[in-house]
Design a protein around this motif. Structure first.
Motif, PDB file in Angstrom:
ATOM      1  N   VAL A   1      32.102  36.063  34.645  1.00 28.44           N
ATOM      2  CA  VAL A   1      32.457  37.157  35.752  1.00 28.44           C
ATOM      3  C   VAL A   1      30.805  37.386  36.344  1.00 28.44           C
ATOM      4  O   VAL A   1      30.450  37.535  37.335  1.00 28.44           O
ATOM      5  N   LEU A   2      29.821  37.320  35.411  1.00 28.62           N
ATOM      6  CA  LEU A   2      28.415  37.644  35.717  1.00 28.62           C
ATOM      7  C   LEU A   2      27.753  36.263  36.436  1.00 28.62           C
ATOM      8  O   LEU A   2      27.287  36.580  37.360  1.00 28.62           O
ATOM      9  N   ALA A   3      28.297  35.094  36.127  1.00 28.77           N
ATOM     10  CA  ALA A   3      27.604  34.015  36.825  1.00 28.77           C
ATOM     11  C   ALA A   3      28.349  33.963  38.416  1.00 28.77           C
ATOM     12  O   ALA A   3      27.510  33.729  39.154  1.00 28.77           O
ATOM     13  N   ASN A   4      29.682  34.077  38.588  1.00 26.46           N
ATOM     14  CA  ASN A   4      30.396  34.027  39.774  1.00 26.46           C
ATOM     15  C   ASN A   4      29.678  35.271  40.700  1.00 26.46           C
ATOM     16  O   ASN A   4      29.423  34.796  42.066  1.00 26.46           O
ATOM     17  N   ALA A   5      29.531  36.346  40.021  1.00 26.94           N
ATOM     18  CA  ALA A   5      28.868  37.493  40.937  1.00 26.94           C
ATOM     19  C   ALA A   5      27.548  37.210  41.378  1.00 26.94           C
ATOM     20  O   ALA A   5      26.966  37.303  42.538  1.00 26.94           O
ATOM     21  N   LEU A   6      26.775  36.760  40.437  1.00 31.51           N
ATOM     22  CA  LEU A   6      25.430  36.397  40.734  1.00 31.51           C
ATOM     23  C   LEU A   6      25.260  35.108  41.832  1.00 31.51           C
ATOM     24  O   LEU A   6      24.357  35.259  42.608  1.00 31.51           O
ATOM     25  N   PHE A   7      26.000  34.255  41.416  1.00 28.38           N
ATOM     26  CA  PHE A   7      25.939  32.895  42.291  1.00 28.38           C
ATOM     27  C   PHE A   7      26.320  33.473  43.997  1.00 28.38           C
ATOM     28  O   PHE A   7      25.711  32.958  44.744  1.00 28.38           O
ATOM     29  N   ALA A   8      27.440  34.345  43.906  1.00 28.62           N
ATOM     30  CA  ALA A   8      27.898  34.746  45.403  1.00 28.62           C
ATOM     31  C   ALA A   8      26.761  35.544  45.992  1.00 28.62           C
ATOM     32  O   ALA A   8      26.321  35.289  47.374  1.00 28.62           O
ATOM     33  N   TRP A   9      26.172  36.471  45.177  1.00 27.65           N
ATOM     34  CA  TRP A   9      24.960  37.433  45.672  1.00 27.65           C
ATOM     35  C   TRP A   9      23.823  36.534  46.098  1.00 27.65           C
ATOM     36  O   TRP A   9      23.307  36.730  47.372  1.00 27.65           O
ATOM     37  N   CYS A  10      23.304  35.580  45.483  1.00 29.91           N
ATOM     38  CA  CYS A  10      22.551  34.621  45.885  1.00 29.91           C
ATOM     39  C   CYS A  10      22.793  33.761  46.959  1.00 29.91           C
ATOM     40  O   CYS A  10      21.702  33.659  47.962  1.00 29.91           O
ATOM     41  N   ALA A  11      23.979  33.163  47.108  1.00 29.42           N
ATOM     42  CA  ALA A  11      24.222  32.459  48.102  1.00 29.42           C
ATOM     43  C   ALA A  11      24.343  33.049  49.422  1.00 29.42           C
ATOM     44  O   ALA A  11      23.917  32.841  50.485  1.00 29.42           O
ATOM     45  N   GLU A  12      24.937  34.494  49.413  1.00 31.25           N
ATOM     46  CA  GLU A  12      24.816  35.359  50.614  1.00 31.25           C
ATOM     47  C   GLU A  12      23.414  35.287  51.285  1.00 31.25           C
ATOM     48  O   GLU A  12      23.462  35.734  52.340  1.00 31.25           O
TER      49      GLU A  12
ATOM     50  N   ASP B   1      26.627  45.535  31.409  1.00 31.93           N
ATOM     51  CA  ASP B   1      26.616  46.490  30.311  1.00 31.93           C
ATOM     52  C   ASP B   1      27.009  47.850  30.697  1.00 31.93           C
ATOM     53  O   ASP B   1      27.539  48.756  29.725  1.00 31.93           O
ATOM     54  N   ALA B   2      26.616  48.302  31.885  1.00 28.51           N
ATOM     55  CA  ALA B   2      27.109  49.724  32.187  1.00 28.51           C
ATOM     56  C   ALA B   2      28.495  50.014  32.925  1.00 28.51           C
ATOM     57  O   ALA B   2      28.853  51.020  33.213  1.00 28.51           O
ATOM     58  N   GLY B   3      29.325  48.896  32.849  1.00 30.52           N
ATOM     59  CA  GLY B   3      30.543  49.124  33.243  1.00 30.52           C
ATOM     60  C   GLY B   3      31.275  48.226  34.257  1.00 30.52           C
ATOM     61  O   GLY B   3      32.344  48.465  34.644  1.00 30.52           O
ATOM     62  N   TYR B   4      30.441  47.694  35.156  1.00 27.66           N
ATOM     63  CA  TYR B   4      30.652  46.886  36.181  1.00 27.66           C
ATOM     64  C   TYR B   4      31.177  45.295  35.765  1.00 27.66           C
ATOM     65  O   TYR B   4      30.489  44.459  35.865  1.00 27.66           O
ATOM     66  N   GLN B   5      32.451  45.488  35.271  1.00 28.98           N
ATOM     67  CA  GLN B   5      32.687  44.332  34.388  1.00 28.98           C
ATOM     68  C   GLN B   5      33.778  43.451  35.055  1.00 28.98           C
ATOM     69  O   GLN B   5      34.736  42.499  34.331  1.00 28.98           O
ATOM     70  N   THR B   6      34.084  43.513  36.392  1.00 29.95           N
ATOM     71  CA  THR B   6      34.989  42.569  37.150  1.00 29.95           C
ATOM     72  C   THR B   6      33.891  42.010  38.446  1.00 29.95           C
ATOM     73  O   THR B   6      32.822  42.681  38.558  1.00 29.95           O
ATOM     74  N   GLN B   7      34.412  40.757  38.702  1.00 33.09           N
ATOM     75  CA  GLN B   7      33.141  40.089  39.718  1.00 33.09           C
ATOM     76  C   GLN B   7      33.275  40.981  40.875  1.00 33.09           C
ATOM     77  O   GLN B   7      32.022  41.067  41.411  1.00 33.09           O
ATOM     78  N   ASP B   8      34.466  41.666  41.333  1.00 30.06           N
ATOM     79  CA  ASP B   8      34.438  42.569  42.625  1.00 30.06           C
ATOM     80  C   ASP B   8      33.243  43.795  42.565  1.00 30.06           C
ATOM     81  O   ASP B   8      32.445  44.040  43.557  1.00 30.06           O
ATOM     82  N   ARG B   9      33.756  44.451  41.323  1.00 43.35           N
ATOM     83  CA  ARG B   9      32.605  45.583  41.003  1.00 43.35           C
ATOM     84  C   ARG B   9      31.314  45.242  40.806  1.00 43.35           C
ATOM     85  O   ARG B   9      30.333  45.936  41.418  1.00 43.35           O
ATOM     86  N   LEU B  10      31.046  44.183  40.006  1.00 44.41           N
ATOM     87  CA  LEU B  10      29.579  43.709  39.923  1.00 44.41           C
ATOM     88  C   LEU B  10      29.008  43.243  41.401  1.00 44.41           C
ATOM     89  O   LEU B  10      28.048  43.714  41.445  1.00 44.41           O
ATOM     90  N   LEU B  11      29.688  42.577  41.926  1.00 46.03           N
ATOM     91  CA  LEU B  11      29.117  42.162  43.158  1.00 46.03           C
ATOM     92  C   LEU B  11      28.627  43.213  44.011  1.00 46.03           C
ATOM     93  O   LEU B  11      27.694  43.457  44.821  1.00 46.03           O
ATOM     94  N   GLY B  12      29.615  44.416  44.357  1.00 46.68           N
ATOM     95  CA  GLY B  12      29.365  45.570  45.011  1.00 46.68           C
ATOM     96  C   GLY B  12      28.376  46.204  44.386  1.00 46.68           C
ATOM     97  O   GLY B  12      27.393  46.841  45.155  1.00 46.68           O
ATOM     98  N   ALA B  13      28.048  46.371  43.217  1.00 44.72           N
ATOM     99  CA  ALA B  13      27.108  47.051  42.508  1.00 44.72           C
ATOM    100  C   ALA B  13      25.716  46.374  42.821  1.00 44.72           C
ATOM    101  O   ALA B  13      24.674  47.029  42.998  1.00 44.72           O
ATOM    102  N   LEU B  14      25.756  44.990  43.027  1.00 41.76           N
ATOM    103  CA  LEU B  14      24.647  44.417  42.955  1.00 41.76           C
ATOM    104  C   LEU B  14      24.140  44.578  44.742  1.00 41.76           C
ATOM    105  O   LEU B  14      23.060  44.714  45.111  1.00 41.76           O
TER     106      LEU B  14
END
Length: 68
Positions: free
Chosen positions: A16-27, A49-62
């Motif tokens: 989840v972390l890697a996929n969201a981070l890779f997407a954010w960086c690629a964008e 750790d604050a609760g954004y534990q799906t790829q979509d929620r984490l990417l949105g928070a980023l």
């Protein structure tokens, strides 16, 4: 200085972390190994750790986080 110890990360957590981070960086055409990429990785872990534990929620928070 005290350090907060978070729960261990498992394979699914890392995916989840890697996929969201890779997407954010690629964008943004940012290399993960750059200072900005590493900063985003740190923010992503904190958000996870604050609760954004799906790829979509984490990417949105980023997307919503202001990087300086």
């Amino acid at each position: 200085m005290s350090m907060m110890v978070s729960a261990p990360l498992y394979a699914d957590d890392i995916d989840v972390l890697a996929n969201a981070l890779f997407a954010w960086c690629a964008e943004r055409s940012i290399k993960l190994q750059s200072q900005e990429g590493l900063s985003a990785a740190n923010v992503a872990i904190n958000l996870y750790d604050a609760g954004y534990q799906t790829q979509d929620r984490l990417l949105g928070a980023l997307h919503d986080h202001e990087f300086h």
